[in-house]
Write an enzyme that holds these catalytic residues in place. Structure first.
Site, PDB file in Angstrom:
ATOM      1  N   HIS A 257       0.820  -1.203   0.000  1.00 56.74           N
ATOM      2  CA  HIS A 257       0.000   0.000   0.000  1.00 56.74           C
ATOM      3  C   HIS A 257       0.858   1.258   0.000  1.00 56.74           C
ATOM      4  O   HIS A 257       0.564   2.230  -0.693  1.00 56.74           O
ATOM      5  CB  HIS A 257      -0.909   0.016   1.241  1.00 56.74           C
ATOM      6  CG  HIS A 257      -2.088  -0.891   1.127  1.00 56.74           C
ATOM      7  ND1 HIS A 257      -2.688  -1.472   2.210  1.00 56.74           N
ATOM      8  CD2 HIS A 257      -2.802  -1.306   0.052  1.00 56.74           C
ATOM      9  CE1 HIS A 257      -3.718  -2.208   1.816  1.00 56.74           C
ATOM     10  NE2 HIS A 257      -3.800  -2.121   0.517  1.00 56.74           N
TER      11      HIS A 257
ATOM     12  N   ARG B  90     -11.937  -2.143 -11.995  1.00 58.42           N
ATOM     13  CA  ARG B  90     -12.090  -3.216 -11.008  1.00 58.42           C
ATOM     14  C   ARG B  90     -13.287  -2.901 -10.116  1.00 58.42           C
ATOM     15  O   ARG B  90     -13.162  -2.164  -9.140  1.00 58.42           O
ATOM     16  CB  ARG B  90     -10.828  -3.328 -10.146  1.00 58.42           C
ATOM     17  CG  ARG B  90      -9.537  -3.547 -10.926  1.00 58.42           C
ATOM     18  CD  ARG B  90      -8.376  -3.625  -9.943  1.00 58.42           C
ATOM     19  NE  ARG B  90      -7.099  -3.720 -10.596  1.00 58.42           N
ATOM     20  CZ  ARG B  90      -6.319  -2.684 -10.903  1.00 58.42           C
ATOM     21  NH1 ARG B  90      -6.728  -1.440 -10.622  1.00 58.42           N
ATOM     22  NH2 ARG B  90      -5.155  -2.864 -11.476  1.00 58.42           N
TER      23      ARG B  90
ATOM     24  N   GLU C  99      -7.038 -15.470 -18.041  1.00 56.70           N
ATOM     25  CA  GLU C  99      -6.121 -15.577 -16.907  1.00 56.70           C
ATOM     26  C   GLU C  99      -5.995 -17.011 -16.402  1.00 56.70           C
ATOM     27  O   GLU C  99      -5.210 -17.292 -15.500  1.00 56.70           O
ATOM     28  CB  GLU C  99      -6.569 -14.638 -15.779  1.00 56.70           C
ATOM     29  CG  GLU C  99      -8.041 -14.739 -15.437  1.00 56.70           C
ATOM     30  CD  GLU C  99      -8.516 -13.595 -14.557  1.00 56.70           C
ATOM     31  OE1 GLU C  99      -7.694 -13.001 -13.834  1.00 56.70           O
ATOM     32  OE2 GLU C  99      -9.722 -13.303 -14.572  1.00 56.70           O
TER      33      GLU C  99
ATOM     34  N   ASN D  89      -1.275 -11.193 -14.300  1.00 58.35           N
ATOM     35  CA  ASN D  89      -0.972 -11.415 -12.884  1.00 58.35           C
ATOM     36  C   ASN D  89      -1.377 -12.821 -12.447  1.00 58.35           C
ATOM     37  O   ASN D  89      -0.621 -13.529 -11.774  1.00 58.35           O
ATOM     38  CB  ASN D  89      -1.684 -10.377 -12.014  1.00 58.35           C
ATOM     39  CG  ASN D  89      -1.225  -8.963 -12.308  1.00 58.35           C
ATOM     40  OD1 ASN D  89      -0.375  -8.746 -13.162  1.00 58.35           O
ATOM     41  ND2 ASN D  89      -1.788  -8.002 -11.610  1.00 58.35           N
ATOM     42  N   ASP D  90      -2.593 -13.226 -12.811  1.00 56.51           N
ATOM     43  CA  ASP D  90      -3.051 -14.573 -12.457  1.00 56.51           C
ATOM     44  C   ASP D  90      -2.580 -15.615 -13.463  1.00 56.51           C
ATOM     45  O   ASP D  90      -2.256 -16.745 -13.083  1.00 56.51           O
ATOM     46  CB  ASP D  90      -4.583 -14.615 -12.361  1.00 56.51           C
ATOM     47  CG  ASP D  90      -5.078 -14.249 -10.962  1.00 56.51           C
ATOM     48  OD1 ASP D  90      -4.270 -14.317 -10.019  1.00 56.51           O
ATOM     49  OD2 ASP D  90      -6.253 -13.894 -10.824  1.00 56.51           O
TER      50      ASP D  90
ATOM     51  N   CYS E  17      -4.331  -6.347 -19.402  1.00 53.84           N
ATOM     52  CA  CYS E  17      -4.537  -5.459 -18.256  1.00 53.84           C
ATOM     53  C   CYS E  17      -3.709  -5.867 -17.045  1.00 53.84           C
ATOM     54  O   CYS E  17      -3.888  -5.329 -15.959  1.00 53.84           O
ATOM     55  CB  CYS E  17      -6.019  -5.389 -17.887  1.00 53.84           C
ATOM     56  SG  CYS E  17      -6.771  -6.995 -17.530  1.00 53.84           S
TER      57      CYS E  17
END
Length: 573
Positions: free
Chosen positions: A188, A295, A431, A454-455, A502
């Site tokens: 974060h 998202r 994904e 990412n996945d 993405c």
């Protein structure tokens, strides 16, 4: 002395360090005579901490956006959680101990539970709980909670770690950069540093032990390097590099209104990944030609009940109107599960939630939730170029089931005379490796693909991207990943469909030439990466990169591929 870390936020800053070593707060565990008075003292501290968090949340919302502000809404929820607060109060009463001791004992037990879970979301909850607990402890002991309170001039902050609330409270006029012992690029604090444009290098192990307050240091947030007590030659070199970077940013800024066209005239689209309507404004400021990924799960998080159809409609409509009729807005349907959970959605505990009932699987199981969202999305399509995208599709039957529910939602709106765009495009995220392998079949029924690397990488390589022991396998440049991407793009193009990406890979300097050569049509990334990517793409030659990409597919390792691209493409620009 040169130290290497993780580049968390770009930029170069030269200045004097202020070293803040890991804070040890001392108190005595003691027996209390009157538990009611101790409970009142604890409850007053909870209220004071909540007021602080409300102030920090509003500052984050003004300066960084809604998504960052929601981090602190989650912190406030801990202060309202009867399991956490109630356990502390029960311990004060039953053991007749002071609030500080009860707080730390309950915190430690909760943190241990969270950290034992093989789940990224729960590990983040552990870090958030520590942050909230530290704030509560300081309130109980009357300790001032301002990192830069004693800074009389601009400094570079050197600390063990920065919590999200630490980062949100930084004054950019006082703190010109920061360096930490721990942390990663996706924490974060790192995300907020990039939003605030504060150069940062994290994950430096023991940097607080290597430096003293007053030391001159150089923080290179581009390369992830920190120069400690540099000589004049190094300072001069970095002053030149700093100036070159600032000039480059000015050059990028001139590209805001330009189309993304390669040196040989090939057109691609650069879009932004967003999490809330406010982010769409920032995307436009950074030259986004559309929204490649909205998202929507952030509408569902940090609250105690599902958002209504009307709430969702207003959020989707706001983004559509911000981007206008000509810029596409791709809105992903609910992607909850895996590392994202909802406290008010009772899901069964799963041994491996990343392989469980998440995303489209959850939506097909909870048709009521899914249809509410689809109705809101359809209604918003009347106000802009909205496209719908389903996450986690693995089979043709899942796509067909989702589309049949979409057809029902359309029929309901038609019967109610509610306007929507009947021919809006409906695509899927690629994904899951199974989807990549049947991309030729899926391309016949989906309007477009967006590759979620990412996945896709962690599923294809069977490697948890949060597990350091197998991090060497989480490699977007592994030949297997690039071959999957090539297969997906080829299958879509054979059916006349376009393909975007993405995942984080879409914004990486080394990846862009490969993806362009493979024929990727749309690159979607964080808004702050768009102009840099456009600057690079305008210098690349699409025709020659098609040959480069084909050669890349024959190489044997990610390291070999990266070295080849750097040497044959980037170093020649």
């Amino acid at each position: 002395m040169l130290r290497k870390g993780i580049a968390a936020a770009p930029g170069i800053v030269i200045g004097r360090a202020v070293v803040k070593k890991e804070e040890t707060i001392q108190y005595e565990r003691r027996t209390v005579e009157t538990t009611s008075a101790e409970l009142d003292r604890f409850r007053d501290s909870v209220k004071a901490a909540d007021r602080d968090l409300e102030s920090i949340k509003e500052k984050a919302r003004r300066e960084m956006g809604e998504e960052e502000a929601r981090i602190f809404e989650a912190h406030q929820l801990f202060l309202q959680d009867p399991e956490f607060v109630g356990a502390i109060e029960a311990k004060i009463e039953s053991e007749r101990i002071n609030a500080e001791a009860a707080l730390e004992e309950v915190r430690d037990s909760f943190v241990a539970i969270f950290e034992s879970m093989d789940n990224e979301y729960m590990r983040e909850r552990a870090a958030d709980l520590r942050d909230v607990s530290q704030r509560l402890l300081k309130k109980l002991l009357g300790i001032l909670d301002r990192l830069e309170a004693d800074f009389s001039e601009p400094v570079i902050l050197v600390v063990h770690d920065l919590t999200p609330s630490d980062t949100a409270q930084l004054d950019k006029e006082k703190v010109k950069g920061f360096v930490t012992n721990i942390g990663g690029r996706t924490s974060h604090s790192a995300i907020m540093a990039r939003t605030m444009e504060i150069p940062a290098v994290v994950g430096m192990s023991d940097i607080t032990e290597q430096l003293q307050t007053g030391d001159l240091i150089i923080v290179d947030g581009l390369e992830g390097e920190v120069h400690v007590r540099p000589d004049q030659a190094v300072i001069q070199a970095y002053e030149a590099k700093q100036q070159a970077y600032l000039q480059q940013k000015e050059e990028w800024a001139r590209l805001v209104q330009e189309a993304t066209v390669t040196a040989d005239g090939h057109r691609v689209e650069l879009a932004a990944n967003i999490g809330n309507p406010h982010d769409a404004v920032q995307a436009l400021k950074n030259g986004a030609e559309g929204i490649g990924l909205f998202r929507t799960e952030f509408l569902y998080m940090g609250r105690d009940q599902f958002p209504s159809e009307e709430e969702q409609f207003e959020a989707y409509k706001a983004v559509a109107e911000t981007m206008g009729k000509d810029r596409p807005v791709i809105i992903r349907t609910l992607d909850i599960g895996g590392d994202k959970e909802l406290s008010y959605l009772s899901l069964p505990k799963e041994l491996n939630p990343f392989l469980g009932c998440r995303a489209i699987r959850l939506c097909l199981d909870r048709v009521d939730l899914f249809k509410t969202q689809l109705r809101a999305l359809l209604r918003a399509s009347a106000y802009g170029n909205v496209k719908i995208m389903y996450p986690m599709i693995a089979t043709l039957s899942e796509l067909r089931k989702a589309n049949s529910i979409l057809a029902e939602a359309k029929a309901e709106l038609l019967s109610q005379n509610i306007p929507f765009h009947n021919e809006l495009e409906v695509g899927i995220m690629i994904e899951v490796p199974a989807a990549a392998m049947i991309a030729d079949q899926l391309a016949k029924e989906a309007d477009f693909f967006s590759i979620g690397t990412n996945d896709l990488i962690q599923y294809a390589m069977a490697a948890d991207r949060m597990n350091e022991q197998v991090s060497y396998l989480y490699d977007p440049y592994h030949p297997a990943i690039l071959r999957l991407i090539h297969q997906v793009i080829k299958a879509a193009h054979q059916e006349g469909k376009w393909v975007g990406m993405c995942g984080e890979m879409a914004g990486e300097e080394l990846a862009i030439p490969i993806l362009l050569g493979l024929g990727l049509d749309e690159f979607s990334m964080s808004a702050t990466s768009i102009l840099r990517a456009r600057h690079l793409l305008k210098k690349l030659d699409y025709a020659s990169l098609k040959e480069v990409a084909q050669h890349v597919l024959s190489l044997e390792s990610g390291e070999e591929i990266k070295a080849y691209i750097k040497e044959t493409v980037l170093d020649t620009l």
